[in-house]
Design an enzyme around this catalytic site. Structure first.
Site, mmCIF file in Angstrom:
data_model
loop_
_atom_site.group_PDB
_atom_site.id
_atom_site.type_symbol
_atom_site.label_atom_id
_atom_site.label_comp_id
_atom_site.label_asym_id
_atom_site.label_seq_id
_atom_site.Cartn_x
_atom_site.Cartn_y
_atom_site.Cartn_z
ATOM 1 N N ASP A 34 -2.962 6.020 -1.813
ATOM 2 C CA ASP A 34 -2.643 4.636 -2.148
ATOM 3 C C ASP A 34 -3.635 4.054 -3.153
ATOM 4 O OD1 ASP A 34 -0.404 4.545 -0.586
ATOM 5 O OD2 ASP A 34 -1.340 3.523 1.112
ATOM 6 N N LYS A 56 0.566 1.422 -4.094
ATOM 7 C CA LYS A 56 1.128 0.254 -3.425
ATOM 8 C C LYS A 56 0.206 -0.947 -3.585
ATOM 9 C CE LYS A 56 3.208 1.045 0.520
ATOM 10 N NZ LYS A 56 3.487 1.511 1.892
ATOM 11 N N MET A 170 -4.686 -9.702 3.351
ATOM 12 C CA MET A 170 -3.546 -10.080 2.506
ATOM 13 C C MET A 170 -3.292 -11.587 2.531
ATOM 14 S SD MET A 170 -1.090 -6.945 3.779
ATOM 15 C CE MET A 170 -1.392 -7.343 5.505
#
Length: 258
Positions: A34, A56, A170
């Site tokens: 990733d 990603k 996030m």
């Protein structure tokens, strides 16, 4: 028969990968990695290993999750050793549970290799202990967005009344709403908060403030960043050790010691 390893690569500093995680890189026939994986770890892979970037990032995937799932099964069914390399820990906001379910459903052997999550590593490198007997006896790792179908208001109301320390993944894009909701549902406006960008790497940057004023200080911060909220943030001024001034002192001391 092939096998898939779901591996946590750690938070960014390549030295923080586990010994077992490093071994899975060394023996892999195929590595799917990733965006947040430190690419220096790939130097430990075999010259014959196939390296596949999954890339990603928020709102953009070089490979969709369905495409990743397909490749995991495809290579394992070819009898290959597949290392699925993820930033942090595969079971903490890493979709490792979904991939393990897929492998189980398809009868593919797999193994989980935990990693150090950025939720604990980034604040440690910023000099912020998540628990402290004088400040915090509980900590929660939470997402900056609520899960599908869950009430947004209820989500933040529960968190505002929950653990002493919140570690939010996030959440940078949603920071204005996060601060507003936490204050609305009971957190004091003067509650300390820290944002840590690219934690544990040479690019680490940290900004601190309160729920009431952090937006005035953090407008340049983007993902990947961890958000830490709670009284423990006050300890940073005393025990920070990693960022620029500390790095320079460490390098100077190392040079003197030879």
């Amino acid at each position: 028969m092939g096998k898939v390893y779901l591996v946590g690569a750690g938070p960014g500093d390549p030295d923080l990968i586990t010994v077992k995680g490093l071994k899975t890189i060394q023996k892999a026939d195929v590595i799917l990695y990733d965006r947040l994986v430190n690419e220096s770890l790939l130097s430990h892979a075999s010259d014959k290993a196939e390296l596949i970037y999954c890339g990603k990032s928020p709102n953009h995937h070089s490979l969709t999750q369905d495409e990743i799932n397909y490749l995991l099964c495809k290579y394992a069914n070819q009898g290959k050793v597949v290392t699925r390399l993820k930033g942090g820990d595969p079971f903490i906001f890493g979709r490792g549970g979904e991939e393990a379910e897929l492998l189980k459903k398809n009868g593919i052997f797999y193994e989980i290799v935990p990693g150090i999550t950025s939720g604990s590593a980034a604040p440690a490198y910023a000099g912020i202990p998540l628990t402290h007997r004088d400040y915090s006896s509980s900590v929660s790792f939470v997402s900056g967005v609520s899960k599908s179908g869950e009430s947004y208001e209820k989500y933040w109301e529960n968190l505002a009344q929950g653990s002493d320390t919140l570690c939010i993944y996030m959440g940078v894009k949603n920071l204005p709403n996060i601060c507003e909701r936490l204050i609305r549902y009971g957190r004091h406006p003067d509650t300390p908060i820290a944002l840590i960008h690219w934690g544990t790497t040479e690019n680490q940057q940290t900004v601190t403030g309160t729920l009431a004023n952090i937006l005035n200080k953090s407008h340049t911060f983007k993902n990947p960043s961890m958000i830490i909220i709670g009284e423990v943030v006050r300890l940073r001024d005393q025990i920070k050790w990693f960022e620029t001034d500390s790095i320079e002192k460490a390098l100077t001391a190392e040079a003197i010691l030879g």
